[in-house]
Design a protein around this motif. Structure first.
Motif, PDB file in Angstrom:
ATOM      1  N   LEU A  50       0.809  -1.220   0.000  1.00 10.64           N
ATOM      2  CA  LEU A  50       0.000   0.000   0.000  1.00 10.64           C
ATOM      3  C   LEU A  50       0.844   1.272   0.000  1.00 10.64           C
ATOM      4  O   LEU A  50       0.318   2.356  -0.255  1.00 10.64           O
ATOM      5  CB  LEU A  50      -0.949   0.001   1.204  1.00 10.64           C
ATOM      6  N   VAL A  86       0.691   3.149  -3.357  1.00 12.97           N
ATOM      7  CA  VAL A  86      -0.504   3.887  -3.784  1.00 12.97           C
ATOM      8  C   VAL A  86      -0.226   5.383  -3.635  1.00 12.97           C
ATOM      9  O   VAL A  86       0.136   5.862  -2.561  1.00 12.97           O
ATOM     10  CB  VAL A  86      -1.746   3.490  -2.948  1.00 12.97           C
ATOM     11  N   LEU A 144      -4.765   0.040  -7.592  1.00 11.48           N
ATOM     12  CA  LEU A 144      -3.895  -0.615  -6.615  1.00 11.48           C
ATOM     13  C   LEU A 144      -2.682  -1.216  -7.320  1.00 11.48           C
ATOM     14  O   LEU A 144      -2.768  -1.596  -8.496  1.00 11.48           O
ATOM     15  CB  LEU A 144      -4.659  -1.730  -5.899  1.00 11.48           C
ATOM     16  N   PHE A 159     -11.373  -4.576  -0.039  1.00 11.98           N
ATOM     17  CA  PHE A 159     -11.284  -3.119  -0.220  1.00 11.98           C
ATOM     18  C   PHE A 159     -12.562  -2.471  -0.728  1.00 11.98           C
ATOM     19  O   PHE A 159     -12.922  -1.397  -0.287  1.00 11.98           O
ATOM     20  CB  PHE A 159     -10.143  -2.760  -1.181  1.00 11.98           C
TER      21      PHE A 159
END
Length: 196
Positions: free
Chosen positions: A95, A98, A114, A179
């Motif tokens: 992450l 991102v 993503l 998500f």
């Protein structure tokens, strides 16, 4: 006079018993002090590297594999090792990759790009894995080398098997399942997830 003689014998007898008891206690105490062993462990831990973590684990495969490795010799008997490998492979999304530009919002829609899932962890569980049979080795170094070699082969095989079972695809599906509802409930908008 007989009474004095009896008292003297009684005194000597009691004193002798006390001295013998004390010497016996002293003997066992000293013997215990010299034969008792203590284990002292000295450990110095040092931080080698600090890494910021942003990887979200999405799927973990726990696998077993039986591996037999043989070394064929022209004259001597063949040496072999039979190994049950138990390991885990984890796929995740980083992450930290991102960026702000990966999130596009409109009035009723949020599109999030993503990063592609990746295998972030693959290892053999040394406590659950077992060497079942070693034969044909003549020297202890040969045995040690064969066991080390089969561990390395097992790590590669578990990683290969996880790729064949599409651990990355499972991580991608789980990312969508986790998500999308989370982001929709936070934003109050419809969310579209894509991978770059």
């Amino acid at each position: 006079m007989a009474n004095r003689f009896g008292n003297r014998i009684l005194f000597i007898l009691i004193t002798s018993i006390v001295i013998i008891g004390f010497l016996t206690f002293l003997f066992f105490y000293i013997k215990n002090q010299f034969t008792a062993s203590r284990t002292e462990i000295t450990e110095t831990g040092m931080v080698q590297k600090i890494t910021s973590m942003g990887k979200l684990e999405l799927v973990k495969y726990t696998m077993k594999d039986v591996i037999e490795q043989k070394e064929i010799h022209p004259i001597l008997p063949d040496s072999k090792v039979l190994f049950l490998a138990v390991g885990q492979v984890t796929a995740c999304i980083d992450l930290t990759k991102v960026k702000k530009t990966d999130i596009i919002q409109s009035d009723s829609l949020v599109t999030v790009f993503l990063p592609q899932p990746e295998i972030c962890y693959a290892a053999i569980d040394h406590q659950k894995s077992k060497v079942y049979d070693i034969s044909g080795t003549w020297f202890q170094d040969d045995t040690k080398n064969m066991v080390e070699s089969v561990y390395k082969i097992a790590e590669k095989k578990i990683l290969e098997n996880a790729r064949q079972m599409d651990v990355i695809g499972s991580a991608r599906q789980n990312a969508l399942l986790i998500f999308k509802p989370l982001l929709e409930s936070i934003s109050g908008k419809k969310v579209i997830l894509s991978f770059r």
